[in-house]
Design a protein around this motif. Sequence first.
Motif, mmCIF file in Angstrom:
data_model
loop_
_atom_site.group_PDB
_atom_site.id
_atom_site.type_symbol
_atom_site.label_atom_id
_atom_site.label_comp_id
_atom_site.label_asym_id
_atom_site.label_seq_id
_atom_site.Cartn_x
_atom_site.Cartn_y
_atom_site.Cartn_z
ATOM 1 N N UNK A 99 -2.473 34.017 -14.308
ATOM 2 C CA UNK A 99 -2.440 33.119 -13.151
ATOM 3 C C UNK A 99 -3.277 33.639 -11.974
ATOM 4 N N UNK A 229 -3.862 44.117 -23.113
ATOM 5 C CA UNK A 229 -5.250 43.669 -23.281
ATOM 6 C C UNK A 229 -5.233 42.172 -23.511
ATOM 7 N N UNK A 231 -7.628 38.771 -24.037
ATOM 8 C CA UNK A 231 -8.959 38.227 -24.293
ATOM 9 C C UNK A 231 -8.951 36.759 -23.899
ATOM 10 N N UNK A 232 -9.849 36.443 -23.016
ATOM 11 C CA UNK A 232 -9.918 35.061 -22.553
ATOM 12 C C UNK A 232 -11.361 34.742 -22.248
ATOM 13 N N UNK A 233 -11.579 33.507 -21.820
ATOM 14 C CA UNK A 233 -12.957 33.073 -21.681
ATOM 15 C C UNK A 233 -13.598 33.462 -20.364
ATOM 16 N N UNK A 234 -12.913 34.113 -19.481
ATOM 17 C CA UNK A 234 -13.558 34.646 -18.294
ATOM 18 C C UNK A 234 -12.681 35.727 -17.675
ATOM 19 N N UNK A 235 -13.188 36.286 -16.573
ATOM 20 C CA UNK A 235 -12.578 37.497 -16.044
ATOM 21 C C UNK A 235 -11.168 37.279 -15.508
ATOM 22 N N UNK A 236 -10.892 36.114 -14.954
ATOM 23 C CA UNK A 236 -9.576 35.904 -14.376
ATOM 24 C C UNK A 236 -9.165 34.455 -14.566
ATOM 25 N N UNK A 237 -7.928 34.187 -14.303
ATOM 26 C CA UNK A 237 -7.416 32.838 -14.276
ATOM 27 C C UNK A 237 -7.712 32.058 -15.555
ATOM 28 N N UNK A 238 -7.203 32.568 -16.649
ATOM 29 C CA UNK A 238 -7.299 31.813 -17.894
ATOM 30 C C UNK A 238 -6.163 32.263 -18.797
ATOM 31 N N UNK A 239 -5.697 31.338 -19.619
ATOM 32 C CA UNK A 239 -4.673 31.716 -20.580
ATOM 33 C C UNK A 239 -5.325 32.495 -21.716
ATOM 34 N N UNK A 298 -10.781 32.427 -35.879
ATOM 35 C CA UNK A 298 -11.337 33.599 -35.188
ATOM 36 C C UNK A 298 -10.258 34.504 -34.624
ATOM 37 N N UNK A 301 -9.277 38.033 -36.946
ATOM 38 C CA UNK A 301 -10.021 39.280 -36.691
ATOM 39 C C UNK A 301 -9.978 39.697 -35.226
ATOM 40 N N UNK A 302 -9.872 38.732 -34.328
ATOM 41 C CA UNK A 302 -9.824 39.092 -32.905
ATOM 42 C C UNK A 302 -8.560 39.893 -32.590
ATOM 43 N N UNK A 305 -9.249 43.402 -33.715
ATOM 44 C CA UNK A 305 -10.136 44.115 -32.796
ATOM 45 C C UNK A 305 -9.446 44.426 -31.471
#
Lengths: 316, 171, 788
Positions: A99, A229, A231-239, A298, A301-302, A305
């Motif tokens: 958030x 850790x 993993x999301x689609x950008x640095x902040x503010x993403x689920x 995906x 394997x993600x 990793x």
Amino acid sequence: MKPFTYERPTTPAAAAAAVTRRPDAKFIAGGTNLLDLMKLQIETPGHLVDVQDLRLDTIEATDDGGLRIGARVTNTALASDPRVRRDYGVLARAILAGASGQLRNKATTAGNLLQRTRCPYFYDTYQPCNKRQPGSGCAAIGGYGRPLAVIGGSDACIATHPSDMAVALRLLDARVETVTADGTTRAIPIADFHRLPGDTPHVETALARGELITAVTLPKPLGGTHVYRKVRDRASYAFALVSVAAVIRPDGTGRVALGGVAPKPWRAEAAEAELPSGAKAVADALLAGARPTADNAFKLPLVERTIAAAISDARE
Amino acid sequence: MNVTLTVNGETRSAEVPPETTLLVFLREYLNLTGAKTGCDIGDCGACTVILDGKAVNACLMLAAQADGRDVITIEGLATREGLHPLQKVFEETGALQCGFCGPGVILSAKALLDENPAPSKQEIRNALAGNLCRCTGYVKMIDGIQEVAETMRSVPTPALPAASKGEQKHG
Amino acid sequence: MSATGIGASVRRKEDFRFVTGRGQYTADIARPGQAHLYFVRSTHAHAKILRIHAGHASRMPGVIAVLTGEDFAAGKLGSLVCGWLIHSKDGTPMKMAPHPALPVDRVRHVGEPVVAVIAERADQARDAAEAISIDYEELPSVVDPAKAQAPDAPQIHEVAPNNTIYQWQLGDPAATEAAFARAASVTAIDLVNNRLIPNAMETRAAVAEYEPGTEQFTLWNTSQNPHVARLVLSAFVGIAPEHRLRVIAPDVGGGFGSKIFIYPEELVALWAAKTVRRPVKWTSERSEAFVADAHGRDHVTRAELAFDAEGKILGLKVKTIANLGAFMSTFSSSVPTYLYATLLSGQYDIPAIFCEVDAVYTNTVPVDAYRGAGRPEATFVVERLMEVSARRLGVDPAELRRKNFVKNFPHQTPVIMNYDAGDYAASLDKALALADYAGFPQRKREAAGRGKLRGIGLSAYIEACGIAPSQAVGSLGAGVGLWESAEVRVNPTGTVEVLTGSHSHGQGHETTFAQLVSHRLGIPIDNIAVVHGDTDKVQFGMGTYGSRSGAVGMSAISKALDKVETKAKKVAAHLMEASEADIVFEDGKFTVAGTDKAVTFGEVALNAYIAHKFSGAELEPGLKEGAFYDPVNFTFPAGCHVCEVEIDPETGRTDVVNFTAVDDFGNVINPMIVEGQVHGGIVQGIGQALMEACVYDESGQLVTGSYNDYRMPRAGDFPPLVVDTTVTPCPSNPLGIKGCGEAGAIAAPAAVMNAVTDALGTEDIAMPATPLAVWTVLQRQAHREAAE
């Protein structure tokens, strides 16, 4: 929003009674998820019972060396509590990974556990969704499956649980304390708190109608190195596409729980025995029986990793 | 239902339907339009106000939930003595463009500096994670906030919080 | 340079109201007695409307009226139009389908407004809208432009067989074929320029008012060009005669193109205000903005570049399919044609170019100009081709560019444009130095040591701004002239109002335009007010888009200032009893050459109005002059951006670690404002390259209809940007300005993708290069290596 009535009781039992009395009543704490859903009319309570005056906003040490976190402690307060930062680092990190500051300032411990899925089809009221409208079908299966579950789903629902905090609580073996209208209390192990969808994806937790969460308790600290850790689609503010909460001890043993892959925080104690053998063995054991779609294969394997990265973080 | 709260140091009160959000309460009942409606679901931060010292999304909160609490909006940030240092630096460096996200960004930054007077660049970025701006690329905002933090630290007595001065102003 | 004149980083006059929350945006306006408008929107991509069940809704609390397409049709109002006529290569005009504000029998995209509900309160209008059900018969739909022309694709409009709006071409096919025939090497690539959703932070809004006594309409609207809105709404739609419609665009919270266009919603608001005899307010919700604001880009392209044995470019061939969505938006036809193909020569001397563009209808939101409009698409084609060619030819991408730069000006390209000035090597050199291009191999090795993939990419872009001259664009099909207007009104006390046809929605015109006046008249900037955005106050003007306000809008002000100065000198001559020819105006003072006689600008202003020192026969009283400025050419901003990325192979995440931009915008009025414009453009460009995916599923549902799914750049996403300039003044306008608003969005996508593909060692990845997309490429490579 559909019109509703509103009250602010002053004791937990009174609040539980208020919700028990009316089948269309709901608790409101921070409201960051509930009000969003009410605006979309995915939730349409006729009565809201505000829990802010129940004095459930303290963090106290328990007799067995753990912590009792009041249900209404905000995510910000929890993540900045010195005891949490020192002894339960994975929880602080998980919260801060989610958030925005504004939302964490409002969102509460209990509310975070109870947040609904971010499956796009759950949010799109023109699409069938068994979680939103039982029996209507699931548009996500065969639809755009990228953010959805690879394990634990059913033919009725493949939505994921969105909480970062809950993944850490699952890792830490937290317990959820509740009270009902008649004053009965119980403590639900976090492993049993969230339910898998099965044929009833709209039933998401073990809570009975009107049962109010009063606190979340943590057992005494585990030690080890705490890692979260995401993993999301950008640095902040993403689920999370995938998240890994881990506690790794110096001897290489430890615990691992996953977010972003299942309808509930995902942990298999048996898989943790594989930790000394490395990430692949842990991931294989955690994800045995996974049923991904073409869009989200995906994630398998993600996960491996990301576990590997978490283990390596813990070593640094 | 009646909602009574403190806004920028003044007690304000109105009869509203329970479904009124704090944002609608401020904009439509109190005519304080500085907080903006950008997404109305807590994603963009244009509606950010400070509630009991913490930045929150006014769109994701009922006015009823704020009953009895203390709210600072952008209109209450400047004092009789002048603009808040953040307002001043945003003006001096051209940190805003269309201005729409500005009130929310400034209040998020104020809440950050009130708690953490020496934030790193990364902490500033994190504090703005809930504020979307489409015009500026955030560069001058981040630099400006850091500049204010440095200036405020070098001043021996920190400025009074705006709310307490606001009371004098509306006296 | 004075403290407030041209070239000074003057603090923005508009910022005091913005930082104190006193900006007045359309949604902040409340008219006495206003009712609220809410739309029922299509939930289908393509369907027949069988029946609208609105009876219950119309009796709900607070509901004033429920209006449908049939009501609208009965009102005999015209259709929305696209204002730029493009002809296909066979000479036939583009196939523009009717675009009524509310449809009668068919919906063509998810989000199309179908029913309008007017109620006392906004929530009542919304509740009633939700109570309206519509029986649809679903029709097959198509969303992919590459599939829209297939023989079995569903037909969206009767007037456009195969969903083809036009098949247009530019350049010399024979010369281009001949160039390719003698090529030593050819680079061919397939590119998708991803569809984008503009997402200005202020959603669109309209407040419409009708005064029955005077038959006068007023519309407050989130518009980049209120006069054009008024013209279209009166001349084409016929809502009111032009002189009975006042359009006000107050503070506007960002546009990026999306607020140029005339949309159904404001038209319905006006019509509803007259129908219900109440002010009517509409504010778009964010979820509506995703499916109702015109989107951008959406090109599918095959491009080939031919080289001789020495690495000199011989020719370029481009074939593009452009998706214009379900209806032709206001300027949509011009974007993939004259704003695109005319820039395909880039910064290079290319002897032969041939470009073909098919524009198609699909069951998606209309597509129109979005920051850069055609020029980012052209730059992406040219700059991806240059980078890929350099890699294939085994030469340094910077040197391949340098070898092919246009070096002599003016330079006539094979695609209409005549570049007037530039120094492309200068911006390249400066960018390479600032980015430490030479040190990159070392940084790449260091990153590899940390397990990271590092890549670098260039983008030597060119754009054409200040779209003009009117006569030229008219010959290419534009329905309007593209000049700009200004009026400079000097008051008796010596303060000045500047009325401009440009419109500011973040660009800071209230400051930069005042700087010009301060510079020219020598008066304090606080004594100058810039008035814009109100058709009752300001003479007809063309508005703001295409980075035109400096080059065209300020040039108009400059021209008006020339006239003011001429008139003021006459007044000064009378005041000082000297010959007009001997009056010198400098630093705000009029002097008689060779004497110590002087009067101030303020004294001249006062005397122009009291008119005591001259007779009416000699000189008209007053000091107010207007001007219309029509440029002699486009302007050609250009520059070089360098992007350096690092990819985490574990997760596929790409971090932009360095970004350097060197731009030649000609003369700069306010460096601080220009820098901000460049920052914002770059971040939008990086957003396109790495984050912003607009995804429709096969059934035409927009999957990315919220900030959860459509990833907007946030504060944490980027490193500091290094921004600098070089200057070759523009010879085509009096101020030497080129324009800076779009450069970042034009240059950045190619720079980022050149860096990402460099890091990955493959060209086979499309925008946006999300962690998932990157990770998928890495997986594929790992499988391939394992198989070998």
